[in-house]
Design an enzyme around this catalytic site. Structure first.
Site, PDB file in Angstrom:
ATOM      1  N   LEU A   1       0.828  -1.217   0.000  1.00 53.59           N
ATOM      2  CA  LEU A   1       0.000   0.000   0.000  1.00 53.59           C
ATOM      3  C   LEU A   1       0.856   1.258   0.000  1.00 53.59           C
ATOM      4  CD1 LEU A   1      -2.663  -1.186   2.578  1.00 53.59           C
ATOM      5  CD2 LEU A   1      -3.049  -0.705   0.163  1.00 53.59           C
ATOM      6  N   GLY A   2       2.168   1.058   0.185  1.00 52.57           N
ATOM      7  CA  GLY A   2       3.036   2.236   0.168  1.00 52.57           C
ATOM      8  C   GLY A   2       4.170   2.066   1.159  1.00 52.57           C
TER       9      GLY A   2
ATOM     10  N   GLY B   1       6.591   3.939   4.016  1.00 56.01           N
ATOM     11  CA  GLY B   1       6.769   5.118   4.873  1.00 56.01           C
ATOM     12  C   GLY B   1       8.236   5.228   5.242  1.00 56.01           C
ATOM     13  N   LYS B   2       8.536   6.162   6.122  1.00 59.14           N
ATOM     14  CA  LYS B   2       9.939   6.404   6.513  1.00 59.14           C
ATOM     15  C   LYS B   2      10.497   5.161   7.199  1.00 59.14           C
ATOM     16  CE  LYS B   2      12.641   9.932   8.935  1.00 59.14           C
ATOM     17  NZ  LYS B   2      12.480  10.823  10.099  1.00 59.14           N
TER      18      LYS B   2
ATOM     19  N   GLY C   1       8.859   1.995   7.381  1.00 62.35           N
ATOM     20  CA  GLY C   1       8.407   0.666   6.991  1.00 62.35           C
ATOM     21  C   GLY C   1       7.389   0.723   5.872  1.00 62.35           C
TER      22      GLY C   1
ATOM     23  N   ASP D   1       0.934  16.181  14.185  1.00 61.09           N
ATOM     24  CA  ASP D   1       1.562  15.892  12.885  1.00 61.09           C
ATOM     25  C   ASP D   1       0.520  15.511  11.858  1.00 61.09           C
ATOM     26  OD1 ASP D   1       3.833  13.450  11.511  1.00 61.09           O
ATOM     27  OD2 ASP D   1       3.460  15.533  10.991  1.00 61.09           O
TER      28      ASP D   1
HETATM   29  C1  LIG Z   1       4.511   3.588  13.207  1.00 56.67           C
HETATM   30  O1  LIG Z   1       3.447   3.500  12.300  1.00 56.67           O
HETATM   31  C2  LIG Z   1       2.181   3.840  12.834  1.00 56.67           C
HETATM   32  C3  LIG Z   1       1.085   3.531  11.834  1.00 56.67           C
HETATM   33  O2  LIG Z   1       1.423   4.193  10.616  1.00 56.67           O
HETATM   34  C4  LIG Z   1       0.650   3.907   9.517  1.00 56.67           C
HETATM   35  C5  LIG Z   1      -0.526   3.158   9.556  1.00 56.67           C
HETATM   36  C6  LIG Z   1      -1.221   2.867   8.367  1.00 56.67           C
HETATM   37  C7  LIG Z   1      -0.751   3.373   7.156  1.00 56.67           C
HETATM   38  C8  LIG Z   1       0.397   4.167   7.108  1.00 56.67           C
HETATM   39  C9  LIG Z   1       1.096   4.431   8.302  1.00 56.67           C
HETATM   40  O3  LIG Z   1       2.218   5.184   8.355  1.00 56.67           O
HETATM   41  C10 LIG Z   1       2.601   5.952   7.213  1.00 56.67           C
HETATM   42  C11 LIG Z   1       3.203   5.027   6.179  1.00 56.67           C
HETATM   43  O4  LIG Z   1       3.685   3.964   6.514  1.00 56.67           O
HETATM   44  N1  LIG Z   1       3.161   5.435   4.848  1.00 56.67           N
HETATM   45  C12 LIG Z   1       3.024   6.855   4.478  1.00 56.67           C
HETATM   46  C13 LIG Z   1       3.217   4.482   3.738  1.00 56.67           C
HETATM   47  C14 LIG Z   1       1.872   3.817   3.427  1.00 56.67           C
HETATM   48  C15 LIG Z   1       0.720   4.783   3.290  1.00 56.67           C
HETATM   49  N2  LIG Z   1      -0.558   4.187   3.694  1.00 56.67           N
HETATM   50  C16 LIG Z   1      -1.384   3.684   2.632  1.00 56.67           C
HETATM   51  C17 LIG Z   1      -2.659   3.024   3.045  1.00 56.67           C
HETATM   52  C18 LIG Z   1      -3.661   2.752   2.167  1.00 56.67           C
HETATM   53  N3  LIG Z   1      -4.673   2.106   2.794  1.00 56.67           N
HETATM   54  C19 LIG Z   1      -4.329   1.959   4.119  1.00 56.67           C
HETATM   55  N4  LIG Z   1      -5.019   1.369   5.129  1.00 56.67           N
HETATM   56  C20 LIG Z   1      -4.470   1.360   6.340  1.00 56.67           C
HETATM   57  N5  LIG Z   1      -3.256   1.925   6.623  1.00 56.67           N
HETATM   58  C21 LIG Z   1      -2.549   2.523   5.628  1.00 56.67           C
HETATM   59  C22 LIG Z   1      -3.075   2.539   4.324  1.00 56.67           C
HETATM   60  N6  LIG Z   1      -1.381   3.117   5.935  1.00 56.67           N
END
Ligand SMILES: COCCOc1ccc2cc1OCC(=O)N(C)CCCNCc1c[nH]c3ncnc(c13)N2
Length: 277
Positions: free
Chosen positions: A21-22, A24-25, A27, A138
């Site tokens: 799904l993408g 992040g910094k 993971g 943030d």
């Molecule tokens: C320490 O971490 C705490 C939790 O951080 C995250 C929880 C869920 C996330 C993203 C989180 O952090 C940011 C990150 O990893 N990106 C920017 C990359 C992926 C972007 N998401 C795309 C995405 C699409 N449908 C989703 N359904 C659920 N969660 C998603 C996404 N992303």
């Protein structure tokens, strides 16, 4: 069912991993399905060496404790976590429609109804967080997600803190930072109110209000609250009045979350079911 699930110690074998799904910094995030229940989740994978390298153990633990304890329709659920030798896995609610900012880029900017609905959802989520003494600090479009019904979810708690007192640590990209944070002064809950003003402007015009070529120029524009509204796209006076009541340098004079929910622009434009389909 939920309580035994949250207590269960999960492992990678319990999940079938789907598309990424993408990244992040710290993971990457994947769609995943729990094998027995067929329940679809998002699985965030963080490498332990990254946690060590950036020394984010305590911040990550605090963030996970915070996100696990929060239950709100506009806050992404953290169902649980597990780890293997070199990775930590977060089991998260899956937001089918992905990141708000991708939707915004695609459309250029949101309609006043979409923007008001998202701002109302965010305001409700922040009011919930503040009564639990959590400041997000943030909130930016890439942390905001949409579920299958188009309902906004705050995705990750990058720098949230449990706090009753003023906070001092610097964080986030400049565009969304309130003056007291940019000046690295003591700050409190009102930083999130400022960010709501930034996001409301960006949802309606497609770019944040103090954007500039350099960070130094953005810094100056924030400190001056150098706010101006383009004539295109044409935006209602009510919307501009709300933004002007949030982007106020004196944090004690920013419109409260309660007053945002009662603002004429929100009452007139927001879809109170949160989906604005
Ligand atoms: C320490 O971490 C705490 C939790 O951080 C995250 C929880 C869920 C996330 C993203 C989180 O952090 C940011 C990150 O990893 N990106 C920017 C990359 C992926 C972007 N998401 C795309 C995405 C699409 N449908 C989703 N359904 C659920 N969660 C998603 C996404 N992303």
């Amino acid at each position: 069912a939920e309580e035994e699930n949250s207590k269960r110690n999960w492992s990678l074998q319990d999940f079938e991993i789907g598309k990424p799904l993408g990244r992040g910094k710290f993971g990457s995030v994947y769609v995943a399905r729990e094998v027995k229940s067929k329940f679809v989740v998002a699985l965030k994978v963080i490498f332990k060496e990254q946690i060590d390298k950036y020394r984010i153990h305590h911040q990550l633990r605090r963030e996970m404790e915070i996100q696990t304890s929060l239950r709100h329709p506009n806050i992404l659920r953290l169902y649980g976590w597990f780890h293997d030798t070199d990775r930590v896995f977060l089991i998260l609610e899956y937001a089918h429609k992905g990141e708000v900012y991708k939707e915004m880029r695609k459309k250029g900017h949101f309609t006043e109804k979409e923007a008001a609905t998202y701002i109302l959802s965010l305001t409700k989520a922040l009011a919930y967080c503040h009564e639990k003494h959590v400041i997000h600090r943030d909130i930016k479009p890439e942390n905001l997600l949409l579920d299958h019904e188009g309902r906004l979810k705050i995705g990750d708690f990058g720098w949230s803190v449990q706090s009753k007192s003023k906070r001092h640590t610097m964080c986030g990209t400049l565009d969304y930072l309130a003056p007291e944070m940019v000046e690295n002064k003591a700050h409190d809950y009102a930083v999130d109110n400022w960010t709501l003003g930034i996001l409301c402007y960006e949802f309606l015009f497609g770019a944040p209000p103090f954007e500039a070529e350099s960070q130094a120029d953005t810094f100056k524009r924030i400190m001056k609250v150098d706010l101006s509204f383009p004539s295109n796209p044409s935006v209602s006076l009510d919307a501009k009045s709300l933004i002007s009541r949030l982007l106020v340098k004196d944090s004690s004079r920013r419109l409260s979350l309660q007053k945002i929910m009662e603002h004429p622009w929100i009452i007139k434009n927001a879809d109170f079911s949160g989906t604005c389909l």
